[in-house]
Design a protein around this motif. Structure first.
Motif, PDB file in Angstrom:
ATOM      1  N   GLY A  63     -94.073   8.453  12.829  1.00 43.87           N
ATOM      2  CA  GLY A  63     -94.017   9.834  12.352  1.00 43.87           C
ATOM      3  C   GLY A  63     -92.658  10.478  12.503  1.00 43.87           C
ATOM      4  N   THR A  64     -91.900  10.034  13.493  1.00 41.40           N
ATOM      5  CA  THR A  64     -90.563  10.590  13.713  1.00 41.40           C
ATOM      6  C   THR A  64     -89.613  10.121  12.617  1.00 41.40           C
ATOM      7  OG1 THR A  64     -91.019  10.498  16.077  1.00 41.40           O
ATOM      8  CG2 THR A  64     -88.713  10.809  15.424  1.00 41.40           C
ATOM      9  N   ASP A 159     -94.251  18.866   8.731  1.00 43.75           N
ATOM     10  CA  ASP A 159     -94.629  17.904   9.760  1.00 43.75           C
ATOM     11  C   ASP A 159     -96.151  17.981   9.904  1.00 43.75           C
ATOM     12  OD1 ASP A 159     -95.237  16.416  11.967  1.00 43.75           O
ATOM     13  OD2 ASP A 159     -93.693  17.298  13.269  1.00 43.75           O
ATOM     14  N   GLN A 162    -100.112  15.750  12.818  1.00 41.74           N
ATOM     15  CA  GLN A 162    -101.403  16.012  13.466  1.00 41.74           C
ATOM     16  C   GLN A 162    -102.450  16.537  12.485  1.00 41.74           C
ATOM     17  OE1 GLN A 162    -101.240  18.423  16.970  1.00 41.74           O
ATOM     18  NE2 GLN A 162     -99.806  17.090  18.034  1.00 41.74           N
ATOM     19  N   SER A 183     -98.270  10.850  11.180  1.00 40.96           N
ATOM     20  CA  SER A 183     -98.127   9.838  12.220  1.00 40.96           C
ATOM     21  C   SER A 183     -99.440   9.074  12.334  1.00 40.96           C
ATOM     22  CB  SER A 183     -97.799  10.493  13.561  1.00 40.96           C
ATOM     23  OG  SER A 183     -97.930   9.540  14.613  1.00 40.96           O
ATOM     24  N   LYS A 188    -103.688   9.647  17.075  1.00 47.48           N
ATOM     25  CA  LYS A 188    -103.691  10.621  15.976  1.00 47.48           C
ATOM     26  C   LYS A 188    -104.993  10.488  15.169  1.00 47.48           C
ATOM     27  CE  LYS A 188     -99.845  12.459  17.121  1.00 47.48           C
ATOM     28  NZ  LYS A 188     -98.475  12.399  16.650  1.00 47.48           N
TER      29      LYS A 188
END
Ligand SMILES: *Cc1c(COP(=O)(O)O)cnc(C)c1O
Length: 372
Positions: A63-64, A159, A162, A183, A188
């Motif tokens: 996810g980053t 983002d 979540q 992510s 998650k």
């Protein structure tokens, strides 16, 4: 007296719930020797596109990296300011820093989502983008965020790490702006068995850049046509996610049911601020990645729950992004966010929990506030 153990998250249960299917799939992938950019990844990307109703979806390393690549594909870098809430995982702000731009931190509201008023007052001549963080399975008020973005000519990079499956006015988190990211970290909403991430867009040019960036700048013929990096979701993880996708909608419904149980059991306690209940605001369809409450005497409550056998956590190591000394952002004063970090607590919320588990947690919380 401990009557029950309620872990915060049960990693082993993720496998046990679908052991045969998952084992067969993993063996199948390995027998085929299909590891990098193979059919299972293509299938997963198609599933993700269809689920979200978007034109382009890419499985990436995590996810980053999804965020870093999305920012780069949007042309953001040195000298650019990107507005992001301070109540988020450090990765949101770190991705902005690592893309070469400057994170500008703002407040959240009582539902723990980015505060549009804070966004407005943070805009400068250098602001180029807003990164709303769709936290805890909820989508921010995207009417307000998109209106601000249009007014000021800003890109929006969501983002949604979540929030896979969360919606605002019927539209999925991650599909509002130039790009959205997810992510697939094991805990998650949709988790694989390691690191994994995704990035989606409806913009063809953006899609083309994302495809290049995640695979060394190589086009479909393998020719290097731009600078890129290595950020590909493992085919093995994609195959695992394809199995997990089969029960995903039911998993999200289950989380909403558990959230409703928490809400019914706790909403009369004045010492608590609960997340909005499922359906409380018809514009929001929340999927409860987390159940993040604010509680008076939070630390004592946490200790009491531990004594009851209930594990809770304070999200993100108990600090907002601007409260980590090492990041050089301690000059920010964000009172709502700081209050949140004195009071916030995550109660167990995952698909391994039974109704009885949640009722037990509710009983322990009620006991703590003298409302047995
Ligand atoms: C998990 C998470 C990320 C990062 O995802 P990874 O896959 O762990 O890199 C980014 N932002 C938020 C809000 C997250 O919760």
């Amino acid at each position: 007296m401990v009557k029950r153990q309620v872990p915060f998250f049960n990693y082993r249960a993720l496998f046990e719930a679908q052991e045969q299917e998952l084992t067969a799939k993993v063996v199948d992938v390995m027998r085929r020797g299909a590891y990098i950019l193979q059919q299972d990844l293509a299938d997963f990307e198609r599933q993700l596109r269809e689920f979200l109703g978007v034109k382009h979806a890419f499985g990436v390393a995590d996810g980053t990296n999804a965020l870093i690549i999305a920012l780069q594909a949007a042309g953001l870098g040195r000298g650019d300011e990107v507005i992001v809430p301070s109540h988020t995982y450090v990765a949101s702000a770190a991705s902005i820093h690592l893309a070469g731009a400057t994170p500008v931190l703002v407040e959240c509201r009582d539902d723990h989502m980015i505060d549009p008023a804070g966004v407005r007052s943070a805009i400068t001549g250098r602001t180029r983008a807003i990164m709303p963080v769709q936290l805890n399975g909820r989508t921010a008020d995207m009417d307000e965020i998109m209106a601000i973005a249009h007014e000021h000519g800003l890109r929006v990079i969501e983002d949604a790490a979540q929030a896979l499956g969360s919606r605002f006015r019927g539209r999925f988190a991650g599909t509002f702006g130039a790009a959205g990211t997810f992510s697939f970290y094991p805990a998650k909403l949709l988790g694989c068995f390691g690191d994994g991430g995704g990035v989606v867009t409806n913009d063809d040019a953006m899609g083309e850049r994302l495809a290049l960036l995640r695979d060394h700048g190589r086009d479909s013929r393998g020719e290097v046509v731009a600078w890129g990096t290595n950020s590909r979701l493992d085919n093995l993880q994609a195959a695992i996610l394809n199995v997990k996708f089969r029960t995903f909608t039911a998993d999200l419904d289950r989380r909403r049911r558990l959230a409703a149980l928490y809400d019914e059991g706790l909403r009369d306690i004045p010492e608590l601020l609960l997340p909005p209940a499922p359906g409380a605001d018809p514009r929001h369809h929340d999927v409860y990645q987390n159940y993040e409450i604010e509680a008076e005497r939070r630390d004592e409550l946490k200790k009491h729950l531990e004594e009851c056998g209930v594990r809770t956590i304070v999200q993100f190591g108990g600090k907002a992004v601007h409260q980590f000394e090492g990041l050089g952002l301690t000059h920010y004063r964000l009172p709502r966010t700081e209050l949140l970090y004195r009071r916030a607590l995550l109660l167990p919320m995952n698909t391994s929990l039974s109704d009885e588990d949640v009722r037990y947690v509710v009983g322990c919380v009620r006991g703590f506030y003298g409302r047995g």
